[in-house]
Design a protein around this motif. Structure first.
Motif, PDB file in Angstrom:
ATOM      1  N   SER A   1     -40.375 113.324  97.880  1.00  0.00           N
ATOM      2  CA  SER A   1     -38.968 112.964  97.696  1.00  0.00           C
ATOM      3  C   SER A   1     -38.309 113.843  96.640  1.00  0.00           C
ATOM      4  O   SER A   1     -37.127 114.178  96.757  1.00  0.00           O
ATOM      5  CB  SER A   1     -38.839 111.488  97.309  1.00  0.00           C
TER       6      SER A   1
ATOM      7  N   LEU B   1     -37.190 117.004  98.266  1.00  0.00           N
ATOM      8  CA  LEU B   1     -35.982 116.770  99.060  1.00  0.00           C
ATOM      9  C   LEU B   1     -34.746 116.709  98.159  1.00  0.00           C
ATOM     10  O   LEU B   1     -33.712 117.305  98.451  1.00  0.00           O
ATOM     11  CB  LEU B   1     -36.137 115.449  99.827  1.00  0.00           C
ATOM     12  N   ARG B   2     -34.877 116.006  97.034  1.00  0.00           N
ATOM     13  CA  ARG B   2     -33.745 115.841  96.120  1.00  0.00           C
ATOM     14  C   ARG B   2     -33.391 117.150  95.408  1.00  0.00           C
ATOM     15  O   ARG B   2     -32.235 117.362  95.041  1.00  0.00           O
ATOM     16  CB  ARG B   2     -34.038 114.723  95.114  1.00  0.00           C
TER      17      ARG B   2
ATOM     18  N   PHE C   1     -30.812 108.056 102.520  1.00  0.00           N
ATOM     19  CA  PHE C   1     -31.766 107.576 101.526  1.00  0.00           C
ATOM     20  C   PHE C   1     -32.582 106.386 102.048  1.00  0.00           C
ATOM     21  O   PHE C   1     -32.292 105.833 103.103  1.00  0.00           O
ATOM     22  CB  PHE C   1     -31.011 107.154 100.262  1.00  0.00           C
TER      23      PHE C   1
ATOM     24  N   ASP D   1     -34.787 110.798 103.345  1.00  0.00           N
ATOM     25  CA  ASP D   1     -35.812 110.427 102.366  1.00  0.00           C
ATOM     26  C   ASP D   1     -36.385 109.058 102.721  1.00  0.00           C
ATOM     27  O   ASP D   1     -35.831 108.023 102.363  1.00  0.00           O
ATOM     28  CB  ASP D   1     -35.202 110.402 100.962  1.00  0.00           C
ATOM     29  N   GLU D   2     -37.484 109.060 103.469  1.00  0.00           N
ATOM     30  CA  GLU D   2     -38.149 107.832 103.911  1.00  0.00           C
ATOM     31  C   GLU D   2     -37.126 106.814 104.427  1.00  0.00           C
ATOM     32  O   GLU D   2     -37.011 105.695 103.919  1.00  0.00           O
ATOM     33  CB  GLU D   2     -38.994 107.248 102.775  1.00  0.00           C
TER      34      GLU D   2
ATOM     35  N   VAL E   1     -38.709 113.254 104.943  1.00  0.00           N
ATOM     36  CA  VAL E   1     -39.876 112.676 104.271  1.00  0.00           C
ATOM     37  C   VAL E   1     -40.150 111.342 104.938  1.00  0.00           C
ATOM     38  O   VAL E   1     -39.261 110.480 105.002  1.00  0.00           O
ATOM     39  CB  VAL E   1     -39.617 112.480 102.763  1.00  0.00           C
TER      40      VAL E   1
END
Length: 266
Positions: free
Chosen positions: A57, A60-61, A109, A187-188, A217
């Motif tokens: 994560s 990704l961020r 998110f 993100d998941e 992710v």
């Protein structure tokens, strides 16, 4: 005379949407990302898997500068994210310029982050109205099409608290798409959902995967197998494997990957 540059890199091929070069990220003394090199090409779907705390994560961020990197460079569509070069050194961009670059990057998110006081369609049109400065009529026309695309036309005037978790996440996806991004980051996106709601979100993502560049992710191995062009296995801040789904699931190269897969595929 000082020279400031953030023009598209001459060495970056126009088909490359994301390029990370020797990216390092620390949280205090914890080295979370270690010399990450990555390329994602146009219309490619890259799924990042790995154990909790491995840096997935965070990577990704960092791509849209929600986390600042400590060294290295990240480019999206040939433009460096978060920084510009001045006299051979990297200087952080202004928030205004970062926001402009980030407008080309959609992000979904774990939590849906919808505005609770706005209806579904109002959530979707908020950024196009205020960032892209399009007319309300055009924004609503585009939002109506996006609602249909995520299967929620009938929910346009409902508020987030009137929607299930899966429906809220699909609205969040539509909201990100409303900015017509060059890149979508997830993100998941199903981790906060009840099991019966996961499928409806993954179905929308699988359809999107056919036509947009995505970095995801996820712990959803079925989605990774079905939709990914490449899978990255990340552990302790390092990309251990970067390969096709077929190769990763049938013939993982590294023992660490085999151990991880043996635990999650049982």
């Amino acid at each position: 005379m000082d020279e400031k540059t953030n023009s598209p890199s001459a060495v970056i091929d126009s088909s490359i949407v994301v390029k990370a070069e020797k990216v390092n990220k620390y949280f205090g003394s914890l080295h979370v990302l270690k010399d990450i090199d990555l390329e994602v090409r146009k219309n490619e779907v890259v799924v990042i898997i790995g154990p909790s705390g491995s840096g997935k994560s965070t990577l990704l961020r960092c791509i849209n500068h929600l986390e600042k990197i400590n060294s290295g460079k990240i480019f999206v569509n040939g433009r460096m994210i978060g920084y510009y070069e001045k006299d051979g050194k990297l200087v952080e961009e202004s928030e205004k310029n970062i926001a402009k670059l980030r407008a080309d990057i959609g992000m979904v998110f774990q939590r849906f982050n919808l505005f609770p006081h706005l209806t579904a369609i109002e959530n979707i049109i908020e950024a196009p109205l205020n960032v892209r400065k399009i007319s309300r009529e055009q924004a609503e026309q585009e939002a109506t099409k996006l609602l249909a695309r995520v299967g929620l036309s009938e929910k346009r005037d409902q508020y987030p608290n009137q929607l299930s978790g899966g429906q809220q996440q699909r609205i969040a996806i539509a909201r990100a798409l409303a900015m017509k991004p060059a890149l979508m980051l997830f993100d998941e996106p199903t981790s906060a959902l009840d099991p019966e709601m996961i499928g409806e979100v993954l179905n929308v993502m699988e359809e999107l995967a056919k036509e947009i560049t995505m970095v995801v992710v996820s712990h959803e191995m079925g989605f990774a197998r079905a939709a990914a062009d490449r899978i990255l296995f990340v552990d302790e801040g390092v990309i251990i494997e970067d390969t096709t789904p077929e190769e990763l699931f049938s013939n993982p190269r590294e023992e660490r990957t085999k151990l991880f897969l043996s635990k999650i595929l049982n």
